[in-house]
Scaffold this motif. Structure first.
Motif, PDB file in Angstrom:
ATOM      1  N   LEU A 654     -14.646 -24.787 -43.243  1.00  0.00           N
ATOM      2  CA  LEU A 654     -15.696 -24.045 -42.532  1.00  0.00           C
ATOM      3  C   LEU A 654     -15.022 -22.862 -41.857  1.00  0.00           C
ATOM      4  O   LEU A 654     -14.159 -23.024 -40.997  1.00  0.00           O
ATOM      5  CB  LEU A 654     -16.356 -24.942 -41.488  1.00  0.00           C
ATOM      6  CG  LEU A 654     -17.426 -24.273 -40.621  1.00  0.00           C
ATOM      7  CD1 LEU A 654     -18.595 -23.752 -41.453  1.00  0.00           C
ATOM      8  CD2 LEU A 654     -17.937 -25.247 -39.556  1.00  0.00           C
ATOM      9  N   GLU A 655     -15.409 -21.669 -42.293  1.00  0.00           N
ATOM     10  CA  GLU A 655     -14.704 -20.468 -41.844  1.00  0.00           C
ATOM     11  C   GLU A 655     -15.421 -19.829 -40.652  1.00  0.00           C
ATOM     12  O   GLU A 655     -16.601 -20.092 -40.414  1.00  0.00           O
ATOM     13  CB  GLU A 655     -14.635 -19.445 -42.988  1.00  0.00           C
ATOM     14  CG  GLU A 655     -14.064 -19.989 -44.287  1.00  0.00           C
ATOM     15  CD  GLU A 655     -12.550 -20.020 -44.302  1.00  0.00           C
ATOM     16  OE1 GLU A 655     -11.919 -19.605 -43.308  1.00  0.00           O
ATOM     17  OE2 GLU A 655     -11.991 -20.471 -45.329  1.00  0.00           O
ATOM     18  N   GLU A 656     -14.704 -18.968 -39.967  1.00  0.00           N
ATOM     19  CA  GLU A 656     -15.302 -18.170 -38.904  1.00  0.00           C
ATOM     20  C   GLU A 656     -16.533 -17.459 -39.465  1.00  0.00           C
ATOM     21  O   GLU A 656     -16.526 -16.999 -40.610  1.00  0.00           O
ATOM     22  CB  GLU A 656     -14.283 -17.132 -38.408  1.00  0.00           C
ATOM     23  CG  GLU A 656     -14.799 -16.293 -37.278  1.00  0.00           C
ATOM     24  CD  GLU A 656     -13.733 -15.339 -36.759  1.00  0.00           C
ATOM     25  OE1 GLU A 656     -12.631 -15.306 -37.309  1.00  0.00           O
ATOM     26  OE2 GLU A 656     -14.023 -14.612 -35.785  1.00  0.00           O
ATOM     27  N   LYS A 735     -17.040 -33.091 -34.503  1.00  0.00           N
ATOM     28  CA  LYS A 735     -16.498 -32.041 -33.634  1.00  0.00           C
ATOM     29  C   LYS A 735     -17.527 -31.632 -32.568  1.00  0.00           C
ATOM     30  O   LYS A 735     -17.195 -31.466 -31.388  1.00  0.00           O
ATOM     31  CB  LYS A 735     -16.098 -30.831 -34.490  1.00  0.00           C
ATOM     32  CG  LYS A 735     -15.627 -29.626 -33.742  1.00  0.00           C
ATOM     33  CD  LYS A 735     -14.397 -29.857 -32.876  1.00  0.00           C
ATOM     34  CE  LYS A 735     -13.128 -29.996 -33.688  1.00  0.00           C
ATOM     35  NZ  LYS A 735     -11.964 -30.251 -32.810  1.00  0.00           N
ATOM     36  N   ALA A 736     -18.787 -31.530 -32.976  1.00  0.00           N
ATOM     37  CA  ALA A 736     -19.824 -31.167 -32.012  1.00  0.00           C
ATOM     38  C   ALA A 736     -19.953 -32.258 -30.952  1.00  0.00           C
ATOM     39  O   ALA A 736     -20.095 -31.976 -29.750  1.00  0.00           O
ATOM     40  CB  ALA A 736     -21.156 -30.962 -32.728  1.00  0.00           C
ATOM     41  N   GLU A 773     -22.634 -19.980 -34.996  1.00  0.00           N
ATOM     42  CA  GLU A 773     -22.151 -20.124 -33.614  1.00  0.00           C
ATOM     43  C   GLU A 773     -21.149 -21.271 -33.518  1.00  0.00           C
ATOM     44  O   GLU A 773     -20.102 -21.155 -32.882  1.00  0.00           O
ATOM     45  CB  GLU A 773     -23.337 -20.401 -32.677  1.00  0.00           C
ATOM     46  CG  GLU A 773     -24.256 -19.210 -32.495  1.00  0.00           C
ATOM     47  CD  GLU A 773     -25.601 -19.598 -31.893  1.00  0.00           C
ATOM     48  OE1 GLU A 773     -26.278 -18.709 -31.359  1.00  0.00           O
ATOM     49  OE2 GLU A 773     -25.992 -20.795 -31.991  1.00  0.00           O
ATOM     50  N   PHE A 774     -21.482 -22.369 -34.202  1.00  0.00           N
ATOM     51  CA  PHE A 774     -20.609 -23.542 -34.161  1.00  0.00           C
ATOM     52  C   PHE A 774     -19.242 -23.211 -34.773  1.00  0.00           C
ATOM     53  O   PHE A 774     -18.192 -23.526 -34.204  1.00  0.00           O
ATOM     54  CB  PHE A 774     -21.272 -24.704 -34.903  1.00  0.00           C
ATOM     55  CG  PHE A 774     -20.382 -25.896 -35.061  1.00  0.00           C
ATOM     56  CD1 PHE A 774     -20.170 -26.766 -33.994  1.00  0.00           C
ATOM     57  CD2 PHE A 774     -19.730 -26.158 -36.265  1.00  0.00           C
ATOM     58  CE1 PHE A 774     -19.333 -27.857 -34.124  1.00  0.00           C
ATOM     59  CE2 PHE A 774     -18.894 -27.245 -36.402  1.00  0.00           C
ATOM     60  CZ  PHE A 774     -18.689 -28.097 -35.325  1.00  0.00           C
ATOM     61  N   ALA A 775     -19.265 -22.564 -35.954  1.00  0.00           N
ATOM     62  CA  ALA A 775     -18.004 -22.256 -36.651  1.00  0.00           C
ATOM     63  C   ALA A 775     -17.149 -21.329 -35.797  1.00  0.00           C
ATOM     64  O   ALA A 775     -15.917 -21.486 -35.726  1.00  0.00           O
ATOM     65  CB  ALA A 775     -18.304 -21.612 -37.999  1.00  0.00           C
ATOM     66  N   GLY A 784      -9.830 -28.206 -28.462  1.00  0.00           N
ATOM     67  CA  GLY A 784      -8.689 -28.390 -29.375  1.00  0.00           C
ATOM     68  C   GLY A 784      -9.020 -27.935 -30.758  1.00  0.00           C
ATOM     69  O   GLY A 784      -8.596 -28.527 -31.753  1.00  0.00           O
ATOM     70  N   GLY A 785      -9.783 -26.874 -30.866  1.00  0.00           N
ATOM     71  CA  GLY A 785     -10.405 -26.489 -32.138  1.00  0.00           C
ATOM     72  C   GLY A 785      -9.473 -25.971 -33.200  1.00  0.00           C
ATOM     73  O   GLY A 785      -8.326 -25.613 -32.959  1.00  0.00           O
ATOM     74  N   ASP A 786     -10.024 -25.935 -34.366  1.00  0.00           N
ATOM     75  CA  ASP A 786      -9.349 -25.420 -35.556  1.00  0.00           C
ATOM     76  C   ASP A 786     -10.461 -25.279 -36.585  1.00  0.00           C
ATOM     77  O   ASP A 786     -11.508 -25.910 -36.464  1.00  0.00           O
ATOM     78  CB  ASP A 786      -8.314 -26.457 -36.029  1.00  0.00           C
ATOM     79  CG  ASP A 786      -7.427 -25.879 -37.124  1.00  0.00           C
ATOM     80  OD1 ASP A 786      -7.577 -24.687 -37.438  1.00  0.00           O
ATOM     81  OD2 ASP A 786      -6.598 -26.628 -37.648  1.00  0.00           O
TER      82      ASP A 786
END
Ligand code: FES
Ligand code: FES
Length: 943
Positions: A654-656, A735-736, A773-775, A784-786
């Motif tokens: 899942l990309e920006e 993650k959410a 928005e989530f990505a 701690g995202g990625d």
């Protein structure tokens, strides 16, 4: 003496060009040098139409126009017709007609010229015959021409050109039988690469060759069998610009195979890069690397080879235990036992059976035996074999190649150079057709060797003649079928023996011959007993290899023809006889690895095809005066990947900005697997497939995939895509949940929003994010995202068969014996149909190739083993004038192990025309032709 250059000025796509050229420069080469990537070559004999451009507004074949002739004239290529070609490109994309896209620019140039002419003279009416005649010079090996014609008719109608005919209505299909309403699959979607392909952009291997790459050419043997006493390269090495000339003395001495198959490899390790024994005419005897084409060509002529010419072994029916031993070297090895005995010229042998065959024949009312021969044929992709090699900063060899099997090419390059696989990278751009031939390595080993030796980039592009003579063809097979039956048409026993001509090397010999029985006998699964036995032998003919259908094509020609002959003997309707005997859903198939048949609509396929052609309303043959019109039918099955062997992986991220990239090692040869994978992933995630980007194959970056062959793309890689999408969706929710400090079970991703499952609470608590928005939060290191990633692989213990019924309606001219296929109706069970347009074009293309096999195509040698059919003048590819109307319907079943119930479609579609056309001809003439192709002589006079 240096060639005197001449000045040339002309207008190219609206801009003035001034260049200096050698007097013998052809327009084709000049346009390529000028960056016109849409101008392509698939022949050297003015037969393919791919090089079509406009000279002062009129189409010409640029390969046959001396560049000097365009002085002061205007040349237009597809690059100069962007706006004008848009509507036609749109129509082609909607039909999936671009497939590999390699032939598209040449066709578009001719269609646009036709449309312009028709606009200038509104009285012109385009009839089907006229259009087919005008475009007959534009060959296409992928599409079967029917989808192109649908697109052209739509475009002409939109352009206001009078079209004097209507295309047959497409059959209305259910594309799925599970009652679910899907959003992304089971619908037509244009291929993701269609725009690039239809604009003629530089997306193929030959368009990406680094500047200054050495040109690699091969010196080839004029003899089919010869010992090389010596090679003198001294004069060739003195040619200015020649960088290296290499012979058998310069290459590693470790044997390998270039068959692109999974490890452990079933094909024998029986070849070296170069050797001092030549085993077929046109085999490579020396490699030249030079800075220019001219220097390489000159050097080739100056290499002096001293041959001891030996008698070749050409007749494969006499190869076993012949005094001539094709591989006398004594160091051929096999990775596992397969009944081979090289000193006897035997590549492999074996048998599989069930039931008491003698007893079953003894109890039969009728027992008869027939022998059928299927000839060697060429896959003939429009893009010939080509590859280039470079070295990277770490000294590794990087090979960019038009291949179906990048990971297998990595292995074969490493084996041939005797270096670790870690030292090789393989990259696959778009491919201009493969059909199995690019499952075997070809020029990759030569460029890799040259780059290793010189440290310089190198490029090798086979001519059409090299592709035909030194590529691989479908294995010639002789099949003896003994069939037992009762007087009521019940088939009781089948004994099939297949003898296959491997040619000079054993690539794919063991596996193709296996399919001749394992994919023909299970169709008649109710017999009391059956046996399948086989032998594949070496000869001094050019090598056999993979070709769509892969042995099933040949075996089914034999078994289906025997069934047709049985029906004629019993005066039974051949379709009714089949309905009485065919395999049904739920059965265990002893001759198909004891697999259980979970999904099968073969009976519905046959009934549908009968309905489409009006089988019940027509006699099997009707005399029309100067010709006879007749019907014939055949059934087929194939597999979906190779069970327990084919492995596919999918990486997903899942990309920006909320789009999703898919990394795959599967290779899209034009059939649209990249689009299919995007549709499957999008369906599973609930997103639009436009959000999915599919990355091309690079063995350094892509997950491992066995490659595109054995009809594995949709079923095996598709399943990996579905599973990776499931994992990504779960990770999105997890993650959410972590961000919001809630339970993952309370979060959903509905394809648009990541939110609390309770929609009201989600809005009230502001737990409601678009995917974008989530990505974007994910890559901002929140919680701690990625970027979220997933990976899944698939390797299945079964290979569910797709099925198909095909019915040919032919006309046989009573005076000449000419056979014309006027209509071909087929119904396919490929499980759930993921993309109807792409599936239909696959089917139409396969049927056209099958008709070519039945009627026109043959690889022929003379009595010294020299190939008689080394180009498109002598090897007859069907044009659009040679293929009648093809109509395809779908009868889906639901395969529980496949992604959304899908099976495969890539290969099954080629198999039915051989036996169906032969039976129709038999009904028309009384002559059952058992040795393909069905020439007019055989049709008229029998064999
Ligand atoms: S390359 Fe010009 S016709 Fe084939
Ligand atoms: S689409 Fe015509 S050759 Fe591939």
């Amino acid at each position: 003496m240096a060639t005197k250059l001449i000045d040339l000025s002309f207008t190219l796509n609206g801009r003035k060009v001034k260049v200096q050229i050698a007097p013998d420069t052809m327009l084709f080469s000049l346009l390529r040098e000028q960056g016109c990537a849409s101008v392509r070559c698939a022949c050297e004999t003015t037969n393919c139409g791919l090089c079509t451009v406009w000279l002062d507004g009129y189409p010409v074949l640029s390969c046959s126009v001396p560049a000097a002739r365009v002085e002061g004239h205007t040349i237009t290529t597809l690059e100069g017709l962007k706006a004008e070609s848009e509507a036609l490109a749109r129509a082609m994309a909607a039909e999936g007609a671009e497939q590999c896209g390699f032939c598209a620019p040449g066709l578009i140039m001719n269609v646009l010229a036709l449309a312009r002419a028709a606009k200038e003279d509104p009285s012109l009416v385009a009839t089907r015959e006229e259009l087919s005649r005008q475009l007959a010079g534009n060959l296409c090996r992928c599409s079967g021409y029917e989808s192109q014609l649908r697109a052209i008719v739509r475009f002409l109608n939109e352009s206001g050109v009078q079209v004097g005919f209507e295309m047959p209505e497409l059959p209305v299909n259910d594309t799925s039988c599970d009652g679910v309403s899907y959003k992304q699959i089971t619908h037509k979607q244009p291929k993701k690469d269609s725009k690039a392909l239809l604009e003629g952009r530089p997306v193929y291997t030959g368009d990406m060759v680094p500047a200054g790459a050495l040109i690699v050419k091969l010196k080839r043997s004029p003899y089919a069998r010869a010992k090389i006493r010596s090679i003198d390269t001294s004069r060739a090495l003195k040619v200015p610009g020649v960088v290296g000339v290499y012979t058998y003395e310069d290459v590693p001495k470790r044997r390998f195979t270039i068959a692109g198959q999974s490890y452990p490899q079933p094909s024998p390790y029986d070849r070296l890069i170069l050797e001092n024994l030549v085993r077929y005419q046109n085999e490579e005897v020396a490699i030249v690397a030079a800075e220019t084409e001219e220097a390489a060509d000159k050097a080739l002529k100056l290499i002096k080879v001293d041959y001891e010419v030996l008698e070749p072994l050409l007749d494969f029916t006499k190869a076993l235990d012949n005094d001539i031993v094709v591989h006398p070297e004594g160091d051929v090895t096999f990775m596992f036992p397969q009944g081979g005995d090289v000193p006897r010229n035997l590549v492999c042998s074996g048998a599989s059976d069930f039931g008491d065959l003698d007893e079953a024949f003894a109890q039969s009312d009728i027992v008869f035996e027939r022998t059928y021969t299927s000839q060697a044929t060429q896959t003939a992709p429009m893009e010939t074999f080509r590859a280039f090699a470079t070295t990277d900063a770490f000294g590794r060899i990087s090979v960019t190649t038009s291949t179906q099997v990048p990971f297998h090419v990595r292995r074969m390059v490493a084996q041939s150079l005797d270096i670790p696989q870690s030292q090789v990278q393989v990259i696959k751009p778009r491919i201009g057709g493969g059909f199995g031939s690019k499952q075997t390595g070809c020029c990759e080993i030569f460029v890799a060797f040259v780059t290793q030796q010189t440290g310089r980039p190198s490029y090798c592009c086979y001519t059409r003649e090299e592709t035909i003579t030194a590529g691989n063809s479908r294995h010639q097979m002789q099949m003896t079928v003994k069939l037992g039956a009762m007087n009521d048409g019940t088939i009781t026993a089948i004994d099939l023996h297949t003898l296959s001509n491997a040619g000079a090397y054993g690539e794919h010999a063991t596996t193709t011959i296996g399919l001749s029985g394992h994919k023909s006998l299970p169709i008649y699964n109710h017999v009391k007993a059956s046996r399948f036995s086989w032998d594949a032998v070496y000869t001094n003919t050019n090598r056999g290899g993979a070709y769509r259908g892969y042995g099933a094509t040949q075996g089914q020609f034999a078994v289906e023809s025997a069934v047709n002959e049985l029906a004629d003997m019993l005066h039974m309707d051949p379709a009714d006889l089949r309905l009485k005997n065919i395999v049904r859903e739920g059965e265990i198939m002893p001759q198909y690895y004891n697999e259980k048949l979970n999904a099968c609509a073969l009976d519905r396929c046959l009934l549908r095809a009968m309905d489409m052609i009006g089988w019940r309303d027509k006699p099997l043959a009707v005399d029309l005066g100067d010709r006879v019109r007749a019907l014939g039918c055949a059934l087929t099955m194939q597999g979906s990947g190779i069970s327990n062997v084919d492995i596919a992986g999918i990486d997903m991220r899942l990309e920006e900005d909320g789009f999703i990239t898919i990394g795959t090692g599967a290779t899209d040869n034009g059939m649209g697997v990249d689009t299919i994978l995007a549709q499957i992933a999008a369906e599973e995630l609930g997103v639009e497939s436009s959000l999915i980007v599919v990355r091309g194959v690079d063995t350094d970056l892509s997950p491992f995939d066995a490659g595109s062959y054995a009809s594995s793309g949709t079923y095996v890689t598709g399943l990996a895509a579905k599973n990776a999408a499931t994992e990504l969706r779960e990770k999105i929710c997890a993650k959410a949940a972590q961000m919001w400090d809630v339970d993952a079970a309370d979060v959903v991703f509905d394809g648009q929003y990541v939110r609390l499952s309770d929609e009201r609470a989600a809005r009230e608590q502001n737990r409601y994010l678009t995917l974008r928005e989530f990505a974007n939060l994910c890559v901002k290191n929140i919680a701690g995202g990625d970027a979220l990633t997933s990976h899944a692989s698939a390797c299945l213990p079964v290979s569910p068969p797709p099925f198909m019924a095909g019915i040919a309606e032919v006309e046989v001219d009573k005076a000449t014996g000419k056979v014309t296929v006027v209509d071909y109706a087929a119904a396919v069970d490929c499980g759930t149909v993921i993309n109807e347009a792409l599936a239909r074009v696959q089917a139409e293309g396969g049927i056209a190739q099958g008709i070519g096999h039945a009627l026109y195509e043959i690889v022929e040698h003379d009595d010294r083993g020299r190939l008689r059919t080394g180009n498109f003048m002598s090897y007859k590819l069907p044009t659009r004038l040679d293929i009648g109307s093809i109509r395809v319907a779908f009868e889906p079943s639901y395969e529980p192990t496949g992604p959304f119930g899908a099976k495969s479609i890539g290969e099954v579609v080629i198999n039915t025309p051989l036996a169906a056309v032969a039976s129709a001809v038999a009904h028309a003439t009384g002559h059952q032709v058992r040795s393909l192709p069905i020439t007019p002589e055989k049709a008229l006079l029998g064999e």
